[in-house]
Motif scaffolding. Structure first.
Motif, PDB file in Angstrom:
ATOM      1  N   MET A 140       0.850  -1.206   0.000  1.00 28.87           N
ATOM      2  CA  MET A 140       0.000   0.000   0.000  1.00 28.87           C
ATOM      3  C   MET A 140       0.876   1.242   0.000  1.00 28.87           C
ATOM      4  O   MET A 140       1.918   1.281   0.627  1.00 28.87           O
ATOM      5  N   THR A 141       0.445   2.210  -0.708  1.00 30.21           N
ATOM      6  CA  THR A 141       1.197   3.461  -0.762  1.00 30.21           C
ATOM      7  C   THR A 141       1.187   4.133   0.602  1.00 30.21           C
ATOM      8  O   THR A 141       0.166   4.163   1.273  1.00 30.21           O
ATOM      9  N   SER A 142       2.345   4.644   0.974  1.00 26.50           N
ATOM     10  CA  SER A 142       2.388   5.324   2.260  1.00 26.50           C
ATOM     11  C   SER A 142       1.660   6.658   2.127  1.00 26.50           C
ATOM     12  O   SER A 142       1.625   7.246   1.062  1.00 26.50           O
ATOM     13  N   PRO A 143       1.041   7.104   3.235  1.00 26.60           N
ATOM     14  CA  PRO A 143       0.278   8.346   3.148  1.00 26.60           C
ATOM     15  C   PRO A 143       1.196   9.500   2.810  1.00 26.60           C
ATOM     16  O   PRO A 143       2.327   9.566   3.297  1.00 26.60           O
ATOM     17  N   PRO A 144       0.721  10.407   1.955  1.00 32.05           N
ATOM     18  CA  PRO A 144       1.552  11.554   1.618  1.00 32.05           C
ATOM     19  C   PRO A 144       1.859  12.354   2.879  1.00 32.05           C
ATOM     20  O   PRO A 144       0.948  12.713   3.624  1.00 32.05           O
ATOM     21  N   SER A 145       3.144  12.575   3.110  1.00 30.06           N
ATOM     22  CA  SER A 145       3.534  13.199   4.367  1.00 30.06           C
ATOM     23  C   SER A 145       3.123  14.658   4.396  1.00 30.06           C
ATOM     24  O   SER A 145       3.012  15.257   5.457  1.00 30.06           O
ATOM     25  N   SER A 146       2.845  15.217   3.212  1.00 31.62           N
ATOM     26  CA  SER A 146       2.469  16.627   3.180  1.00 31.62           C
ATOM     27  C   SER A 146       1.166  16.871   3.931  1.00 31.62           C
ATOM     28  O   SER A 146       0.872  17.966   4.341  1.00 31.62           O
ATOM     29  N   GLN A 147       0.377  15.787   4.118  1.00 31.06           N
ATOM     30  CA  GLN A 147      -0.889  15.938   4.825  1.00 31.06           C
ATOM     31  C   GLN A 147      -0.695  16.249   6.301  1.00 31.06           C
ATOM     32  O   GLN A 147      -1.484  16.938   6.909  1.00 31.06           O
ATOM     33  N   THR A 148       0.343  15.655   6.883  1.00 30.41           N
ATOM     34  CA  THR A 148       0.539  15.846   8.309  1.00 30.41           C
ATOM     35  C   THR A 148       1.525  16.972   8.591  1.00 30.41           C
ATOM     36  O   THR A 148       1.562  17.497   9.675  1.00 30.41           O
ATOM     37  N   ALA A 194      -3.395   9.884  10.214  1.00 32.14           N
ATOM     38  CA  ALA A 194      -2.799   8.870   9.333  1.00 32.14           C
ATOM     39  C   ALA A 194      -3.847   7.838   8.920  1.00 32.14           C
ATOM     40  O   ALA A 194      -3.955   7.496   7.736  1.00 32.14           O
ATOM     41  N   THR A 195      -4.620   7.345   9.890  1.00 28.41           N
ATOM     42  CA  THR A 195      -5.646   6.350   9.568  1.00 28.41           C
ATOM     43  C   THR A 195      -6.638   6.903   8.556  1.00 28.41           C
ATOM     44  O   THR A 195      -6.980   6.235   7.577  1.00 28.41           O
ATOM     45  N   LEU A 196      -7.081   8.132   8.790  1.00 24.74           N
ATOM     46  CA  LEU A 196      -8.075   8.714   7.880  1.00 24.74           C
ATOM     47  C   LEU A 196      -7.495   8.952   6.493  1.00 24.74           C
ATOM     48  O   LEU A 196      -8.183   8.778   5.494  1.00 24.74           O
ATOM     49  N   VAL A 197      -6.208   9.339   6.460  1.00 25.12           N
ATOM     50  CA  VAL A 197      -5.578   9.557   5.156  1.00 25.12           C
ATOM     51  C   VAL A 197      -5.507   8.243   4.382  1.00 25.12           C
ATOM     52  O   VAL A 197      -5.862   8.174   3.206  1.00 25.12           O
ATOM     53  N   ILE A 198      -5.085   7.169   5.076  1.00 22.82           N
ATOM     54  CA  ILE A 198      -4.949   5.880   4.382  1.00 22.82           C
ATOM     55  C   ILE A 198      -6.309   5.328   3.969  1.00 22.82           C
ATOM     56  O   ILE A 198      -6.504   4.916   2.836  1.00 22.82           O
ATOM     57  N   VAL A 199      -7.268   5.317   4.880  1.00 17.33           N
ATOM     58  CA  VAL A 199      -8.524   4.618   4.595  1.00 17.33           C
ATOM     59  C   VAL A 199      -9.557   5.507   3.910  1.00 17.33           C
ATOM     60  O   VAL A 199     -10.433   5.008   3.222  1.00 17.33           O
ATOM     61  N   ASN A 200      -9.481   6.830   4.092  1.00 18.93           N
ATOM     62  CA  ASN A 200     -10.484   7.687   3.458  1.00 18.93           C
ATOM     63  C   ASN A 200      -9.934   8.505   2.296  1.00 18.93           C
ATOM     64  O   ASN A 200     -10.469   8.482   1.204  1.00 18.93           O
ATOM     65  N   LEU A 201      -8.851   9.233   2.578  1.00 17.61           N
ATOM     66  CA  LEU A 201      -8.374  10.188   1.582  1.00 17.61           C
ATOM     67  C   LEU A 201      -7.738   9.496   0.386  1.00 17.61           C
ATOM     68  O   LEU A 201      -8.007   9.839  -0.759  1.00 17.61           O
ATOM     69  N   PHE A 202      -6.908   8.475   0.689  1.00 17.91           N
ATOM     70  CA  PHE A 202      -6.232   7.779  -0.406  1.00 17.91           C
ATOM     71  C   PHE A 202      -7.229   7.166  -1.394  1.00 17.91           C
ATOM     72  O   PHE A 202      -7.116   7.399  -2.603  1.00 17.91           O
ATOM     73  N   PRO A 203      -8.245   6.410  -0.924  1.00 22.94           N
ATOM     74  CA  PRO A 203      -9.237   5.897  -1.873  1.00 22.94           C
ATOM     75  C   PRO A 203      -9.948   6.999  -2.641  1.00 22.94           C
ATOM     76  O   PRO A 203     -10.252   6.842  -3.823  1.00 22.94           O
TER      77      PRO A 203
END
Lengths: 321, 290
Positions: free
Chosen positions: A1-9, A46-55
């Motif tokens: 899985m792609t790691s969450p874009p760090s720019s978000q945090t 991080a959880t929201l970025v991976i499970v919500n934002l990324f999709p």
């Protein structure tokens, strides 16, 4: 899985200060006072970025392609803005938005009226109030799909409760889900039954926030019941009614389960709401790209409504009383 | 504190009770009807006018779990034991995870505001206001790509994120309600920040955490769309199987269907009563709390 874009945090953390005491090492640096907020919030973001934002980004990409989720190996083909242009000129899509609007208007209107009347009924203290309140509040907490099943049984043409009750009076068989108008009313009734208690709860909160001395003063002035309501009660429940209206509009706009179980959008496509249509395009026709594009159009509508809701909450917080 | 149901204005007597009772029973009738039908035999269930007095039977509840599928055959397990377990296991685990991550975040948002704190909170709420059907389209594709469809890991991860915005807003509203003077006093006495959280703030919101937990479990227990598309035969939850059942052969067996619905909703109805004082906060995600 792609790691969450760090720019978000990244914007969350304050500019990195040089470690105050290097003796405490990395953990000391991590746990410095100015990093407490970001540190506590990071796992959630991080959880929201991976499970919500990324999709969501994924589907943003997909909305520019023609793609079928059933055949994962088949590469998507680029269509540019084709999906969006298609959707905006499609009569079907427009019709689904109209169906949804009809259900939203009917249901929210009914909810506000029934909820308001229920709140007036329960606004004073009386014996057994708590237990009776429970009976009225229960529908709101039930599963949307369960409510769909309930009403499917009630509306069942030959053995359902409501058709049989109507037949007692008219002597003719009564098939509720047979015509577009009746089917829409049937859905509105089911949804309004479930959510009127929500409006009641909000109005009750407004009613109890009215200071008692205002009523006492009105008593002395011999103000009539209507005048008391218009000048004292209504100003206090006004903002909560607005919140109820917005919140229920957002939620009803998304209506899926009840319709899916009760009518599956029928007869024809007369009760197919935007969510049911989206489901159909995505998982019956498997036009994943087109569904993603339509999802984005719908999302835009919801974000506008949600902004209004939050604006109303902030205004309410600012007002005294 | 938000407690509209316990702080009515004025007093009325038994007259109001009678009126309210009539309204409440009519309002509750659909639920009552299903619960009564669950205890009826097949003849009683279809009788008209509706029978309110009848000899109750438990056979519908037994056949939820064991029934003969072929005429004259032996009774077989229906799999509903597994589906009820799945609903509880998936709900419990994902909510627990969401609550742990959410409480930390809520404390952060409440006590150590970031730059743009409100914007973050707004964005978090938006993810929850978003129609689930929009999120599910890409998630469905991604689950297939990563082989997560039909696994416990997949659905639990998804439900954790699904419950997170709710947990954050809800728990934050409890932290916001606390009296800050106690914390300031403890800070003066040289208490560490962690001790402050662990020994002073957290114990004060235990009841709120419990309410949040139960609320989120109900939301997850009731959830239908994600479960419909992302669970497999082994991880299927109760609402999905109920809806599949209506289309099937037992769709005409009203007693059985009602027994199923009753088992599915009774926990929710009971818990709603226990949560009555937190209901307003819960159904508005903690955005309204007076």
């Amino acid at each position: 899985m792609t790691s969450p874009p760090s720019s978000q945090t990244a914007p969350a953390s304050p500019p990195a200060a040089p470690p105050a005491r290097s003796a405490r090492g990395f953990f000391g640096w991590m746990l410095a006072p100015e990093r407490r907020g970001p540190l506590l919030v990071a796992p959630a973001i991080a959880t929201l970025v991976i499970v919500n934002l990324f999709p969501l980004m994924w589907s943003y990409g997909l909305s520019f392609f023609s793609y079928n989720a059933k055949y994962l190996k088949r590469p998507p083909s680029w269509v540019g803005l084709g999906n969006f242009i298609d959707l905006f000129s499609d009569v079907d899509v427009w019709e689904r938005f109209q169906n949804t609007a009809l259900i939203v208007i009917g249901s929210v209107f009914l909810q506000l009226i029934i909820g308001f009347l229920l709140a007036l009924l329960f606004s004073t203290e009386f014996p057994l109030r708590r237990y009776l309140l429970m009976l009225v509040l229960a529908p709101m907490m039930l599963s949307l799909s369960a409510v769909g099943v309930f009403f499917k049984l009630f509306y069942e043409p030959t053995l359902g409760f409501i058709p049989r009750l109507v037949q007692e009076f008219t002597g003719e068989p009564f098939v509720i889900l047979s015509t577009p108008t009746k089917a829409t009313i049937a859905i509105v009734c089911a949804d309004a039954w479930m959510w009127s208690p929500f409006v009641m709860l909000l109005v009750l909160a407004g009613l109890v926030s009215v200071p008692k001395y205002l009523y006492e003063a009105a008593e002395i002035d011999r103000a009539g019941a209507w005048r008391r309501f218009r000048t004292i009660t209504f100003p206090y429940i006004k903002s909560l009614l607005l919140l109820a209206l917005l919140f229920r509009t957002i939620e009803t706009f998304k209506i899926f389960d009840v319709v899916y179980v009760l009518t599956e959008g029928g007869p024809g496509s007369s009760t197919e709401t935007i969510s049911v249509y989206l489901f159909r395009v995505a998982f019956n026709y498997f036009q994943t790209g087109r569904a993603s594009a339509l999802g984005y159009i719908t999302l835009f509508a919801v974000i506008v409504l949600t902004s209004l809701y939050l604006y109303a909450i902030n205004t309410r917080r600012a007002e005294p009383g | 504190m938000a407690n509209p149901s316990n702080r009515p204005i004025g007093k009325s007597g038994w007259g109001r009770t009678l009126g309210a009772a009539a309204v409440s029973i009519v309002y509750f009738f659909p639920v009552l009807y299903i619960i009564l039908t669950a205890f009826k035999t097949r003849q009683d269930a279809l009788a008209w006018p509706v029978k309110f007095i009848f000899t109750p039977t438990l056979e519908n509840f037994v056949s939820v779990f064991y029934r003969t599928t072929v005429e004259g055959g032996a009774a077989e397990a229906t799999g509903f034991g597994l589906y009820f377990f799945n609903s509880m296991f998936i709900g419990g685990t994902s909510v627990l995870l969401a609550l742990i991550i959410g409480t930390a975040a809520a404390y952060g948002f409440s006590r150590f505001p970031l730059r743009g704190n409100e914007t973050y909170l707004f964005m978090i709420l938006t993810t929850r206001m978003m129609p689930p059907i929009i999120a599910i389209i890409p998630i469905f594709v991604l689950f297939r790509i990563f082989g997560l469809s039909g696994t416990y890991v997949g659905i639990i991860a998804l439900y954790t994120a699904f419950n997170l915005p709710f947990s954050i807003w809800m728990v934050k509203s409890f932290f916001d309600d606390l009296d800050r003077d106690i914390e300031d006093a403890a800070r003066m006495d040289g208490s560490s920040e962690f001790r402050l959280f662990r020994k002073i703030c957290l114990p004060q919101v235990y009841a709120g955490l419990a309410a949040t937990f139960v609320f989120a479990v109900i939301l997850t227990w009731n959830e239908f769309v994600f479960a419909l598309l992302l669970t497999g035969t082994q991880t299927r939850t109760v609402p999905v199987q109920i809806v599949r059942t209506i289309g099937g052969a037992i769709g005409v067996d009203w007693g059985l269907l009602s027994a199923l619905e009753t088992l599915f909703i009774i926990p929710v109805v009971l818990v709603t009563f226990a949560l009555q004082n937190q209901l307003l906060r819960g159904v508005t995600f903690g955005t309204i709390r007076r």
